[in-house]
Design a protein around this motif. Structure first.
Motif, PDB file in Angstrom:
ATOM      1  N   SER A 181       0.818  -1.216   0.000  1.00 17.30           N
ATOM      2  CA  SER A 181       0.000   0.000   0.000  1.00 17.30           C
ATOM      3  C   SER A 181       0.856   1.273   0.000  1.00 17.30           C
ATOM      4  O   SER A 181       0.504   2.261  -0.642  1.00 17.30           O
ATOM      5  N   ASN A 182       1.987   1.272   0.704  1.00 17.25           N
ATOM      6  CA  ASN A 182       2.844   2.478   0.715  1.00 17.25           C
ATOM      7  C   ASN A 182       3.434   2.757  -0.663  1.00 17.25           C
ATOM      8  O   ASN A 182       3.440   3.894  -1.133  1.00 17.25           O
ATOM      9  N   ASN A 183       3.953   1.720  -1.295  1.00 12.36           N
ATOM     10  CA  ASN A 183       4.516   1.896  -2.631  1.00 12.36           C
ATOM     11  C   ASN A 183       3.425   2.249  -3.635  1.00 12.36           C
ATOM     12  O   ASN A 183       3.661   2.988  -4.593  1.00 12.36           O
ATOM     13  N   LEU A 184       2.244   1.708  -3.443  1.00  7.98           N
ATOM     14  CA  LEU A 184       1.129   2.004  -4.352  1.00  7.98           C
ATOM     15  C   LEU A 184       0.739   3.479  -4.246  1.00  7.98           C
ATOM     16  O   LEU A 184       0.451   4.120  -5.261  1.00  7.98           O
ATOM     17  N   ARG A 185       0.752   4.046  -3.024  1.00 12.82           N
ATOM     18  CA  ARG A 185       0.441   5.472  -2.861  1.00 12.82           C
ATOM     19  C   ARG A 185       1.486   6.339  -3.571  1.00 12.82           C
ATOM     20  O   ARG A 185       1.160   7.362  -4.147  1.00 12.82           O
ATOM     21  N   ARG A 186       2.729   5.926  -3.506  1.00  9.58           N
ATOM     22  CA  ARG A 186       3.797   6.689  -4.172  1.00  9.58           C
ATOM     23  C   ARG A 186       3.681   6.626  -5.695  1.00  9.58           C
ATOM     24  O   ARG A 186       4.103   7.532  -6.391  1.00  9.58           O
ATOM     25  N   LEU A 187       3.118   5.557  -6.202  1.00 15.00           N
ATOM     26  CA  LEU A 187       3.002   5.382  -7.652  1.00 15.00           C
ATOM     27  C   LEU A 187       1.720   5.966  -8.234  1.00 15.00           C
ATOM     28  O   LEU A 187       1.560   6.000  -9.451  1.00 15.00           O
ATOM     29  N   ILE A 188       0.808   6.446  -7.404  1.00 16.98           N
ATOM     30  CA  ILE A 188      -0.483   6.940  -7.924  1.00 16.98           C
ATOM     31  C   ILE A 188      -0.278   8.186  -8.789  1.00 16.98           C
ATOM     32  O   ILE A 188      -0.759   8.247  -9.922  1.00 16.98           O
ATOM     33  N   VAL A 189       0.443   9.201  -8.299  1.00 15.65           N
ATOM     34  CA  VAL A 189       0.617  10.455  -9.058  1.00 15.65           C
ATOM     35  C   VAL A 189       1.402  10.217 -10.351  1.00 15.65           C
ATOM     36  O   VAL A 189       0.952  10.629 -11.425  1.00 15.65           O
ATOM     37  N   PRO A 190       2.559   9.516 -10.306  1.00 13.92           N
ATOM     38  CA  PRO A 190       3.246   9.267 -11.585  1.00 13.92           C
ATOM     39  C   PRO A 190       2.407   8.421 -12.543  1.00 13.92           C
ATOM     40  O   PRO A 190       2.443   8.633 -13.754  1.00 13.92           O
ATOM     41  N   GLY A 191       1.639   7.476 -11.993  1.00 10.70           N
ATOM     42  CA  GLY A 191       0.774   6.649 -12.849  1.00 10.70           C
ATOM     43  C   GLY A 191      -0.312   7.472 -13.511  1.00 10.70           C
ATOM     44  O   GLY A 191      -0.609   7.290 -14.696  1.00 10.70           O
ATOM     45  N   LEU A 192      -0.915   8.374 -12.742  1.00 10.13           N
ATOM     46  CA  LEU A 192      -1.955   9.239 -13.319  1.00 10.13           C
ATOM     47  C   LEU A 192      -1.359  10.169 -14.375  1.00 10.13           C
ATOM     48  O   LEU A 192      -1.975  10.400 -15.424  1.00 10.13           O
ATOM     49  N   LEU A 193      -0.157  10.718 -14.109  1.00 11.55           N
ATOM     50  CA  LEU A 193       0.495  11.573 -15.107  1.00 11.55           C
ATOM     51  C   LEU A 193       0.820  10.804 -16.382  1.00 11.55           C
ATOM     52  O   LEU A 193       0.611  11.302 -17.496  1.00 11.55           O
ATOM     53  N   ALA A 194       1.309   9.581 -16.216  1.00 10.96           N
ATOM     54  CA  ALA A 194       1.612   8.758 -17.388  1.00 10.96           C
ATOM     55  C   ALA A 194       0.337   8.449 -18.168  1.00 10.96           C
ATOM     56  O   ALA A 194       0.325   8.499 -19.401  1.00 10.96           O
ATOM     57  N   ALA A 195      -0.756   8.137 -17.453  1.00  6.96           N
ATOM     58  CA  ALA A 195      -2.032   7.863 -18.117  1.00  6.96           C
ATOM     59  C   ALA A 195      -2.528   9.103 -18.859  1.00  6.96           C
ATOM     60  O   ALA A 195      -3.032   9.009 -19.986  1.00  6.96           O
ATOM     61  N   LEU A 196      -2.365  10.277 -18.247  1.00  5.31           N
ATOM     62  CA  LEU A 196      -2.797  11.522 -18.889  1.00  5.31           C
ATOM     63  C   LEU A 196      -1.984  11.802 -20.154  1.00  5.31           C
ATOM     64  O   LEU A 196      -2.544  12.148 -21.197  1.00  5.31           O
TER      65      LEU A 196
END
Length: 166
Positions: free
Chosen positions: A32-47
């Motif tokens: 869960s900690n690593n997943l929280r860190r990856l949310i913003v970069p993942g959303l930026l990559a998706a955008l």
């Protein structure tokens, strides 16, 4: 036909559940900690990926007739020429104030130089008159000096010398 549609849609849903199950399994492995860190970069990559897909699909998604119609409308508006005229008028308006300041400054400089020129001409004329006056004064004083030097103070006076015989 209904059975076919239900089979296709149901199979997709079951496949969708399988994809969801795989995603949830990967989330458990990452933590869960690593997943929280990856949310913003993942959303930026998706955008970024979504925007690039949308931009690359525009030429294929617009019909050729629509693009031709837009092209003819822009040509009818004479967009390039009108925009060039607008920009040139804005530039002229923006440069008008500095140009006027420059013109006024040059005019003042010319007027100052003309004033200095007239003053210099006046001084030159007065200097010429003074030079002539002092040249004449020098010549006259030189003549008077020579006349005074010719006077013989040791000898008899010019009228007296004739009456005395020595």
């Amino acid at each position: 036909m209904a059975v076919t549609v239900a089979g296709v849609v149901g199979g997709r849903m079951i496949g969708g559940v399988g994809w969801l199950d795989g995603a949830l399994g990967a989330a458990k492995v990452v933590g869960s900690n690593n997943l929280r860190r990856l949310i913003v970069p993942g959303l930026l990559a998706a955008l970024v990926l979504g925007c690039s897909y949308a931009l690359t699909s525009i030429p294929r998604s617009l019909p050729r007739r629509l693009s031709a119609k837009l092209s003819t409308q822009l040509a009818a508006l004479d967009y390039t020429h009108a925009n060039a005229l607008r920009i040139s008028s804005e530039v002229r308006r923006a440069l008008k104030y500095p140009a006027d300041n420059l013109r006024v400054g040059l005019q003042r400089s010319v007027e100052q130089l003309q004033g200095k020129r007239e003053e210099t001409s006046k001084i030159k004329t007065e200097s010429e008159v003074a030079r002539k006056y002092f040249s004449n004064l020098l010549r006259e004083s030189h003549d008077i000096r020579h006349r005074v030097e010719r006077v013989d103070l040791d000898g008899p006076a010019p009228g007296v010398a004739a009456s005395y015989d020595f």
